[in-house]
Enzyme design. Structure first.
Site, PDB file in Angstrom:
ATOM      1  N   HIS A   1       0.814  -1.219   0.000  1.00  0.00           N
ATOM      2  CA  HIS A   1       0.000   0.000   0.000  1.00  0.00           C
ATOM      3  C   HIS A   1       0.844   1.264   0.000  1.00  0.00           C
ATOM      4  CE1 HIS A   1      -2.385  -3.332   1.693  1.00  0.00           C
ATOM      5  NE2 HIS A   1      -3.271  -2.868   0.859  1.00  0.00           N
TER       6      HIS A   1
ATOM      7  N   MET B   1     -12.146  -7.547  -8.803  1.00  0.00           N
ATOM      8  CA  MET B   1     -13.027  -8.426  -8.040  1.00  0.00           C
ATOM      9  C   MET B   1     -14.472  -8.190  -8.502  1.00  0.00           C
ATOM     10  SD  MET B   1     -13.167  -8.439  -3.912  1.00  0.00           S
ATOM     11  CE  MET B   1     -11.753  -9.291  -3.400  1.00  0.00           C
ATOM     12  N   SER B   2     -15.104  -7.130  -7.982  1.00  0.00           N
ATOM     13  CA  SER B   2     -16.544  -6.950  -8.227  1.00  0.00           C
ATOM     14  C   SER B   2     -16.874  -6.665  -9.691  1.00  0.00           C
ATOM     15  CB  SER B   2     -17.086  -5.818  -7.352  1.00  0.00           C
ATOM     16  OG  SER B   2     -16.400  -4.620  -7.630  1.00  0.00           O
TER      17      SER B   2
ATOM     18  N   HIS C   1      -5.617   0.516  -2.548  1.00  0.00           N
ATOM     19  CA  HIS C   1      -6.561   0.506  -3.658  1.00  0.00           C
ATOM     20  C   HIS C   1      -6.419   1.806  -4.443  1.00  0.00           C
ATOM     21  CE1 HIS C   1      -8.523   2.339  -0.214  1.00  0.00           C
ATOM     22  NE2 HIS C   1      -9.441   2.884  -0.968  1.00  0.00           N
TER      23      HIS C   1
ATOM     24  N   GLY D   1     -11.272  -0.764  -7.394  1.00  0.00           N
ATOM     25  CA  GLY D   1     -12.127   0.147  -8.158  1.00  0.00           C
ATOM     26  C   GLY D   1     -11.784   0.223  -9.633  1.00  0.00           C
TER      27      GLY D   1
HETATM   28  C1  3NM Z   1      -8.826  -7.458  -2.358  1.00  0.00           C
HETATM   29  C2  3NM Z   1      -8.480  -6.042  -2.436  1.00  0.00           C
HETATM   30  N1  3NM Z   1      -7.282  -5.578  -1.971  1.00  0.00           N
HETATM   31  C3  3NM Z   1      -7.179  -4.254  -2.107  1.00  0.00           C
HETATM   32  C4  3NM Z   1      -6.004  -3.482  -1.639  1.00  0.00           C
HETATM   33  O1  3NM Z   1      -6.028  -2.259  -1.714  1.00  0.00           O
HETATM   34  O2  3NM Z   1      -5.052  -4.132  -1.224  1.00  0.00           O
HETATM   35  S1  3NM Z   1      -8.535  -3.551  -2.833  1.00  0.00           S
HETATM   36  C5  3NM Z   1      -9.297  -5.032  -2.945  1.00  0.00           C
HETATM   37  C6  3NM Z   1     -10.669  -5.243  -3.503  1.00  0.00           C
HETATM   38  C7  3NM Z   1     -10.800  -4.888  -4.945  1.00  0.00           C
HETATM   39  O3  3NM Z   1     -12.102  -5.094  -5.344  1.00  0.00           O
HETATM   40  P1  3NM Z   1     -12.782  -4.348  -6.545  1.00  0.00           P
HETATM   41  O4  3NM Z   1     -12.101  -4.819  -7.798  1.00  0.00           O
HETATM   42  O5  3NM Z   1     -14.203  -4.831  -6.468  1.00  0.00           O
HETATM   43  O6  3NM Z   1     -12.654  -2.881  -6.319  1.00  0.00           O
END
Ligand code: 3NM
Length: 203
Positions: free
Chosen positions: A105, A179-180, A125, A159
């Site tokens: 991060h 993911m989503s 993220h 996102g």
């Molecule tokens: C599993 C995960 N890890 C993250 C990090 O910042 O380390 S963000 C995240 C979820 C990502 O989901 P979506 O594609 O739906 O935004």
């Protein structure tokens, strides 16, 4: 520049049979499938990898979150470690040959895991996401700093949509993790194809 990688990460909220079903429909379009099922025991995760294999998903595309014992015993492509997991250097030493990813991060974390021998890192993220509500997104500036200063392959996460993925590749990311955007889509196959188009992937 090589073709960007597309990683799909399980949500931990779907029935595993449902996830396996979707994975079997989309695997030919994507590079890696991550099993991120924090509530599962090692035995359940092992079984989930078996289910994926039974649907002809190659082990070379499967990455197991946290549980290096499961990844190793199934001969999966690799393991994705988090801050609470075994240390990258411990895993590299104890399980030679397994590919090791680490969630990061910050720039400093990237440097640390690079020095410890991680094969890749997932940085996020980057954009607002329901999975990390309340936490400010990181944007692309630090991502650029990391990719410009280190030979550590970075997969961006958080996102990501087909319309913002190019920004991340332009910032030096080796790929994206979603993911989503795919697993919650009405048609995961259509969604994954849109991500592929946005990344300039062949199919
Ligand atoms: C599993 C995960 N890890 C993250 C990090 O910042 O380390 S963000 C995240 C979820 C990502 O989901 P979506 O594609 O739906 O935004």
């Amino acid at each position: 520049m090589s073709v960007p990688e597309l990683h799909i990460i399980s949500t931990g909220k779907q029935q595993i049979t449902k996830f396996v079903e979707i994975a079997s429909e989309i695997h030919e379009y994507i590079d890696f499938i991550h099993l991120r099922e924090k509530h599962m025991s090692a035995a359940q995760l092992y079984q989930a990898v078996t289910l994926l294999c039974e649907r002809n998903i190659p082990l070379s595309k499967i990455i197991v979150n946290d549980r290096v014992d499961v990844a190793w015993s199934q001969q999966a492509y690799g393991v994705q470690l988090a801050f609470h997991s075994l240390d990258v250097s411990v895993v590299k030493q104890a399980f030679p040959g397994i590919r090791v990813g680490r969630s990061i991060h910050s720039f400093d974390e990237a440097q640390t895991v690079f020095e410890k021998g991680a094969d890749f890192a997932i940085y996020g993220h980057v954009f607002p996401t329901n999975s990390k509500s309340g936490l400010p997104p990181k944007g692309v500036e630090e991502l650029k700093e990391i990719t410009m200063n280190m030979k550590l392959p970075i997969i961006a996460i958080g996102g990501i949509t087909p319309s913002n993925s190019e920004l991340l590749i332009n910032a030096g990311a080796k790929g994206i993790a979603v993911m989503s955007g795919v697993l919650d889509a009405k048609s995961p196959v259509q969604a994954v194809k849109e991500y592929c188009r946005s990344l300039g992937k062949g199919r």
